[in-house]
Design an enzyme around this catalytic site. Structure first.
Site, short mmCIF file in Angstrom:
data_model
loop_
_atom_site.label_atom_id
_atom_site.label_comp_id
_atom_site.label_asym_id
_atom_site.label_seq_id
_atom_site.Cartn_x
_atom_site.Cartn_y
_atom_site.Cartn_z
N ARG A 175 -4.64 9.28 -31.35
CA ARG A 175 -3.93 8.26 -32.12
C ARG A 175 -4.84 7.72 -33.21
O ARG A 175 -6.02 7.47 -32.98
CB ARG A 175 -3.48 7.15 -31.18
N ASP A 251 0.99 -7.11 -25.81
CA ASP A 251 -0.10 -6.11 -25.93
C ASP A 251 0.33 -4.95 -26.82
O ASP A 251 -0.50 -4.13 -27.20
CB ASP A 251 -0.53 -5.61 -24.56
P1 AMP Z 1 1.89 0.55 -22.08
O1 AMP Z 1 3.15 0.39 -21.32
O2 AMP Z 1 1.61 1.99 -22.47
O3 AMP Z 1 1.77 -0.37 -23.23
O4 AMP Z 1 0.72 0.20 -21.06
C1 AMP Z 1 0.56 -1.07 -20.49
C2 AMP Z 1 -0.74 -1.10 -19.74
O5 AMP Z 1 -0.74 -0.18 -18.65
C3 AMP Z 1 -1.96 -0.76 -20.56
O6 AMP Z 1 -3.03 -1.53 -20.10
C4 AMP Z 1 -2.19 0.70 -20.25
O7 AMP Z 1 -3.51 1.10 -20.46
C5 AMP Z 1 -1.81 0.74 -18.77
N1 AMP Z 1 -1.37 2.08 -18.35
C6 AMP Z 1 -0.20 2.69 -18.67
N2 AMP Z 1 -0.14 3.90 -18.09
C7 AMP Z 1 -1.27 4.07 -17.38
C8 AMP Z 1 -1.80 5.12 -16.56
N3 AMP Z 1 -1.14 6.25 -16.34
N4 AMP Z 1 -3.01 4.91 -15.99
C9 AMP Z 1 -3.68 3.78 -16.19
N5 AMP Z 1 -3.25 2.75 -16.94
C10 AMP Z 1 -2.05 2.89 -17.54
MG MG Z 2 0.59 -0.76 -24.64
#
Ligand code: AMP
Ligand code: MG
Length: 484
Positions: A175, A251
């Protein structure tokens, strides 16, 4: 790796205090295989991958071999997820560094799906091929629609399976962002109640994104105003093209004003302000028409972080911040009205414009008219749909034409304005799915064709009519799943 690619890393984020990050490298993967490389973006970044063979590229974009000059880390941040505050951080991403182009533009280069970090909580740190390709497709579409966004430089399969509901092919997305500073970054630092670090973050953000207020005596206030302005513009752009982000947690709101974190996002077909595609958004918090109030809500969380630096007197600081946040509505409505007037090719001002716009939106909603195609039809594009022969619509068109004649407009000028803001092509959900299903079978032709079409949304070339059709009628509602 030899630096014949033109990388030029200068890693300012890695110099921030310890609290901002964890120093960590991507976790190596078993058998990386590059699936797609964004040559146009590479060129914009001044990077040349043409002399590198596929194995080396695969190792590079999987994070197995890091380029010289990188200083990789996982960023700390917090976030209100569906309204609930949590300390988060890059749980499956690593920022390898900032590449600075010959024009001195600074870009974060981040691997998403690059393994566990101390912020992973229960997660595996990995990502699946489908969602990473989806981010690639939609972010390219948003970019081509002239909307600020993070971008995708490459997707690489890891050669490892990830465990979700099924076993899926693992992948890493590279990204590119003007930064990954989020509202949540401020929330994380503010939650630690270390005013010195908060000041460092504000200065860093201003240096990087808003240097025009560098020597301001009211930096926090100015920053808040600028971010509100940027976010209003972004949301208006989303509303213009029918984009639903789907997970507008704090976030996932970038301080730069770029669209970030493509998870369950999708484009609306028939117009319905309540449209929600995300399977986890049970109450429609992030529905199409909720995006402006949610942006305001997120910006209020941002303002809260800045309070200690807005004014030494807390009551005064809260008063100032509240006034600024309350102004969101005015800024947004003005921008929205201008945007909708452009969509209809209207020049000048008329007291009935808002009503004219609303009556079209209501008609679209009532008749389940396709959002994109309705404007294409008004631009006299060959859209075949009986719905546009109905009296309720032709009556509205008469009113629109009468209004259009005011303000010295002519048809040519009008269509020219409309063509700039009304895409003929959006990445239709069924087309995106088709491309992802084929990619999962190692057939990338559908994906490549889709990308070539969505890259010219305002003036597509060749035969693109199949990309204009709404999805075939189906009993099942289209659902998207968070970026798993
Ligand atoms: P997102 O929904 O992608 O914005 O992610 C929200 C949070 O969950 C962020 O802190 C991500 O880094 C964490 N996260 C999402 N998927 C994973 C995963 N497979 N393993 C570890 N952390 C995750
Ligand atoms: Mg996120």
């Amino acid at each position: 790796m030899k630096n014949n690619i033109n990388w030029n890393f200068d890693n300012s984020y890695s110099k921030l205090p310890e609290a901002f990050k964890e120093i960590i490298k991507p976790v190596s993967v078993l058998n990386p295989e590059l699936v797609i490389l964004n040559e146009e973006l590479a060129e914009e970044l001044g990077l040349d991958f043409s002399k590198i063979d596929k194995n080396e590229l695969s190792a590079l974009f999987a994070g197995n071999v890091l380029p010289q000059g990188t200083s990789s880390l996982a960023q700390a941040y917090a976030g209100h997820q569906f309204g609930h505050f949590t300390m988060l951080g890059d749980g499956r991403a690593v920022l390898i560094g900032e590449h600075v182009t010959s024009q001195k533009k600074r870009y974060d280069i981040q691997f998403k799906g690059s393994g566990r970090t101390s912020f992973s909580r229960g997660g595996d740190g990995r990502a699946a091929l489908g969602p990473m390709l989806r981010e690639y497709i939609i972010s390219e579409a948003i970019h081509s629609l002239n909307i600020p966004t993070t971008r995708s430089l490459a997707v690489t399969k890891t050669g490892e399976k990830v465990v979700r509901e099924n076993l899926l092919e693992g992948a890493i997305l590279t990204r590119v962002a003007s930064s990954h500073i989020r509202v949540g970054t401020f929330q994380y630092i503010a939650a630690k109640q270390n005013i010195n670090e908060l000041e460092i973050l504000i200065d860093y953000t201003v240096d990087r994104h808003y240097p025009e207020i560098k020597s301001s005596k009211t930096k926090a206030v100015d920053l808040l105003n600028l971010v509100i302005e940027k976010q209003c513009q972004l949301i208006v752009d989303w509303m213009r093209v029918g984009f639903i982000h789907g997970v507008m947690n704090t976030d996932n709101m970038a301080i730069s004003g770029e669209t970030i974190d493509y998870g369950p996002c999708a484009f609306m077909d028939h117009y319905d302000p309540k449209t929600v595609f995300s399977s986890i958004d049970k109450f429609g918090r992030y529905a199409f028409s909720n995006q402006p109030p949610i942006a305001k809500w997120n910006l209020a969380r941002f303002a809260e972080c800045l309070i200690p630096l807005i004014d030494k007197d807390e009551d005064q600081a809260i008063k100032t911040a509240t006034e600024i946040i309350d102004n969101f509505q005015n800024i947004y409505e003005k921008k929205w009205l201008n945007m909708m007037k452009s969509k209809l090719g209207l020049f000048g001002e008329n007291k009935d414009d808002q009503d004219l716009i609303n009556s079209l939106l209501n008609w679209m909603k009532k008749n389940k008219a396709d959002y994109t195609n309705t404007f294409s039809y008004l631009m006299e594009m060959p859209i075949k749909d009986e719905i546009y022969n109905e009296k309720s619509f032709t009556d509205w068109v008469k009113k629109w034409k009468n209004r259009s004649r005011l303000n010295n407009s002519n048809k040519e000028k009008q269509i020219k304005l409309m063509k700039k803001v009304n895409p003929l092509i959006i990445p239709r959900n069924h087309k995106v799915e088709e491309a992802l299903i084929d990619a999962d079978k190692d057939n990338y032709k559908t994906l490549v064709r889709l990308l070539s079409i969505i890259q010219k949304p305002y003036n597509p070339k060749g035969n693109f009519s199949e990309f204009q059709s709404p999805p075939p009628a189906s009993k099942e509602k289209y659902q998207t799943f968070c970026g798993t």
